[in-house]
Design a protein around this motif. Structure first.
Motif, PDB file in Angstrom:
ATOM      1  N   VAL A 138       5.972  -3.895   0.578  1.00 11.74           N
ATOM      2  CA  VAL A 138       4.653  -3.916   0.105  1.00 11.74           C
ATOM      3  C   VAL A 138       4.452  -4.163  -1.148  1.00 11.74           C
ATOM      4  CG1 VAL A 138       3.942  -2.201   2.088  1.00 11.74           C
ATOM      5  CG2 VAL A 138       4.579  -1.431  -0.244  1.00 11.74           C
ATOM      6  N   ILE A 139       3.238  -4.614  -1.537  1.00 11.56           N
ATOM      7  CA  ILE A 139       2.657  -4.828  -2.827  1.00 11.56           C
ATOM      8  C   ILE A 139       1.289  -4.091  -2.949  1.00 11.56           C
ATOM      9  CG2 ILE A 139       4.017  -6.711  -3.683  1.00 11.56           C
ATOM     10  CD1 ILE A 139       1.609  -8.593  -2.963  1.00 11.56           C
ATOM     11  N   ALA A 140       0.732  -3.612  -4.305  1.00  8.28           N
ATOM     12  CA  ALA A 140      -0.526  -3.063  -4.470  1.00  8.28           C
ATOM     13  C   ALA A 140      -1.310  -4.033  -3.627  1.00  8.28           C
ATOM     14  CB  ALA A 140      -0.826  -2.755  -5.732  1.00  8.28           C
ATOM     15  N   ALA A 141      -2.513  -3.547  -3.026  1.00  5.55           N
ATOM     16  CA  ALA A 141      -3.606  -4.261  -2.250  1.00  5.55           C
ATOM     17  C   ALA A 141      -4.092  -5.270  -3.047  1.00  5.55           C
ATOM     18  CB  ALA A 141      -4.623  -3.130  -1.863  1.00  5.55           C
ATOM     19  N   HIS A 142      -4.183  -5.119  -4.449  1.00  2.00           N
ATOM     20  CA  HIS A 142      -5.063  -5.959  -5.391  1.00  2.00           C
ATOM     21  C   HIS A 142      -4.291  -7.055  -5.652  1.00  2.00           C
ATOM     22  CE1 HIS A 142      -3.163  -3.284  -8.189  1.00  2.00           C
ATOM     23  NE2 HIS A 142      -3.292  -4.310  -9.076  1.00  2.00           N
ATOM     24  N   SER A 198       7.098  -5.010  -4.742  1.00  2.00           N
ATOM     25  CA  SER A 198       7.319  -3.902  -5.756  1.00  2.00           C
ATOM     26  C   SER A 198       7.707  -2.587  -5.109  1.00  2.00           C
ATOM     27  CB  SER A 198       6.159  -3.757  -6.415  1.00  2.00           C
ATOM     28  OG  SER A 198       5.230  -3.239  -5.777  1.00  2.00           O
ATOM     29  N   HIS A 199       7.459  -2.250  -3.961  1.00  2.00           N
ATOM     30  CA  HIS A 199       7.707  -1.099  -3.148  1.00  2.00           C
ATOM     31  C   HIS A 199       7.985  -1.258  -1.695  1.00  2.00           C
ATOM     32  CE1 HIS A 199       5.624   0.185  -6.959  1.00  2.00           C
ATOM     33  NE2 HIS A 199       6.114   1.299  -6.554  1.00  2.00           N
ATOM     34  N   VAL A 200       8.463  -0.229  -1.050  1.00  2.00           N
ATOM     35  CA  VAL A 200       8.647  -0.306   0.504  1.00  2.00           C
ATOM     36  C   VAL A 200       8.035   0.893   0.920  1.00  2.00           C
ATOM     37  CG1 VAL A 200      10.655  -1.978   0.568  1.00  2.00           C
ATOM     38  CG2 VAL A 200      10.914   0.650   0.297  1.00  2.00           C
ATOM     39  N   LEU A 201       7.584   0.814   2.123  1.00  2.00           N
ATOM     40  CA  LEU A 201       7.058   2.117   2.780  1.00  2.00           C
ATOM     41  C   LEU A 201       8.251   2.250   3.905  1.00  2.00           C
ATOM     42  CD1 LEU A 201       3.230   1.449   3.321  1.00  2.00           C
ATOM     43  CD2 LEU A 201       4.306   3.290   2.119  1.00  2.00           C
ATOM     44  N   VAL A 202       8.603   3.524   4.165  1.00  2.00           N
ATOM     45  CA  VAL A 202       9.643   3.819   4.982  1.00  2.00           C
ATOM     46  C   VAL A 202       9.170   4.921   5.993  1.00  2.00           C
ATOM     47  CG1 VAL A 202      11.900   5.131   5.143  1.00  2.00           C
ATOM     48  CG2 VAL A 202      11.425   3.646   3.045  1.00  2.00           C
ATOM     49  N   LEU A 260       5.053   8.633   6.122  1.00  2.00           N
ATOM     50  CA  LEU A 260       5.734   7.526   5.224  1.00  2.00           C
ATOM     51  C   LEU A 260       5.921   7.963   3.977  1.00  2.00           C
ATOM     52  CD1 LEU A 260       2.630   4.917   6.311  1.00  2.00           C
ATOM     53  CD2 LEU A 260       5.204   4.910   7.194  1.00  2.00           C
ATOM     54  N   ARG A 261       6.965   7.485   3.648  1.00  2.00           N
ATOM     55  CA  ARG A 261       7.706   7.505   2.232  1.00  2.00           C
ATOM     56  C   ARG A 261       7.496   6.374   1.366  1.00  2.00           C
ATOM     57  NH1 ARG A 261      12.213   9.081   3.791  1.00  2.00           N
ATOM     58  NH2 ARG A 261      13.497   7.316   3.106  1.00  2.00           N
ATOM     59  N   LEU A 262       6.859   6.286   0.059  1.00  2.00           N
ATOM     60  CA  LEU A 262       6.747   5.159  -0.815  1.00  2.00           C
ATOM     61  C   LEU A 262       8.092   5.103  -1.602  1.00  2.00           C
ATOM     62  CD1 LEU A 262       5.007   2.578  -1.603  1.00  2.00           C
ATOM     63  CD2 LEU A 262       4.103   4.348  -3.323  1.00  2.00           C
ATOM     64  N   GLU A 263       8.807   4.003  -1.688  1.00  2.00           N
ATOM     65  CA  GLU A 263       9.786   3.934  -2.418  1.00  2.00           C
ATOM     66  C   GLU A 263       9.880   2.476  -3.444  1.00  2.00           C
ATOM     67  OE1 GLU A 263      13.399   4.112  -0.390  1.00  2.00           O
ATOM     68  OE2 GLU A 263      13.279   6.261   0.516  1.00  2.00           O
ATOM     69  N   GLN A 264      10.331   2.570  -4.735  1.00  2.00           N
ATOM     70  CA  GLN A 264      10.522   1.349  -5.425  1.00  2.00           C
ATOM     71  C   GLN A 264      11.561   0.440  -4.639  1.00  2.00           C
ATOM     72  OE1 GLN A 264      11.245   2.291  -9.504  1.00  2.00           O
ATOM     73  NE2 GLN A 264       8.803   1.897  -9.901  1.00  2.00           N
ATOM     74  N   SER A 265      11.173  -0.803  -4.785  1.00  2.00           N
ATOM     75  CA  SER A 265      11.917  -1.731  -4.064  1.00  2.00           C
ATOM     76  C   SER A 265      13.058  -2.660  -4.999  1.00  2.00           C
ATOM     77  CB  SER A 265      11.064  -2.774  -3.296  1.00  2.00           C
ATOM     78  OG  SER A 265      11.971  -4.113  -2.669  1.00  2.00           O
ATOM     79  N   ARG A 266      13.958  -2.810  -4.428  1.00  2.00           N
ATOM     80  CA  ARG A 266      14.966  -3.631  -5.103  1.00  2.00           C
ATOM     81  C   ARG A 266      14.799  -5.200  -4.714  1.00  2.00           C
ATOM     82  NH1 ARG A 266      19.729   0.331  -3.921  1.00  2.00           N
ATOM     83  NH2 ARG A 266      19.346   2.047  -5.585  1.00  2.00           N
ATOM     84  N   ASP A 267      13.808  -5.382  -4.060  1.00  2.00           N
ATOM     85  CA  ASP A 267      13.531  -6.853  -3.429  1.00  2.00           C
ATOM     86  C   ASP A 267      12.622  -7.558  -4.402  1.00  2.00           C
ATOM     87  OD1 ASP A 267      12.141  -9.143  -2.204  1.00  2.00           O
ATOM     88  OD2 ASP A 267      12.678  -8.053  -0.415  1.00  2.00           O
ATOM     89  N   PRO A 268      13.113  -8.856  -4.851  1.00  2.00           N
ATOM     90  CA  PRO A 268      12.385  -9.397  -5.951  1.00  2.00           C
ATOM     91  C   PRO A 268      10.766  -9.810  -5.630  1.00  2.00           C
ATOM     92  CG  PRO A 268      13.887 -10.780  -5.176  1.00  2.00           C
ATOM     93  CD  PRO A 268      14.196  -9.440  -4.512  1.00  2.00           C
ATOM     94  N   MET A 269      10.552  -9.789  -4.307  1.00  2.00           N
ATOM     95  CA  MET A 269       9.288 -10.414  -4.168  1.00  2.00           C
ATOM     96  C   MET A 269       8.358  -8.990  -3.689  1.00  2.00           C
ATOM     97  SD  MET A 269       8.336 -12.801  -0.651  1.00  2.00           S
ATOM     98  CE  MET A 269      10.165 -12.575   0.047  1.00  2.00           C
TER      99      MET A 269
END
Length: 83
Positions: A64-68, A50-54, A39-48
């Motif tokens: 995805v968002i941070a678990a907390h 913060s990131h995407v896992l690819v 998997l690769r973690l990237e910042q997201s452009r989606d307003p909902m």
């Protein structure tokens, strides 16, 4: 990055120790993930989110968002309704 744990369907822990909540509408995409899935973690452009896992193998993406953190209820419901 590889998956360290994915015991709960909506939370994934990566081998760097980071933990991420998967967007409810994207859970089906993760059903084929295995510990060796790259998997690769990237910042997201989606307003909902913060990131995407690819997934490196098929380029599928999950929001995805941070678990907390918590998903914004109204936006989640609207996103799930509109598909």
């Amino acid at each position: 990055m590889k998956i360290r744990t994915h015991a709960e369907s909506h939370v994934v822990e990566l081998d760097d120790g980071s933990q991420w909540q998967i967007f409810p509408g994207d859970l089906a995409t993760t059903l084929s993930w295995k510990p060796e899935t790259d998997l690769r973690l990237e910042q997201s452009r989606d307003p909902m989110s913060s990131h995407v896992l690819v997934n490196a193998a098929d380029q599928s993406r999950v929001r995805v968002i941070a678990a907390h953190e918590t998903w914004p209820d109204g936006e989640v419901k609207n996103a799930l309704k509109s598909g």
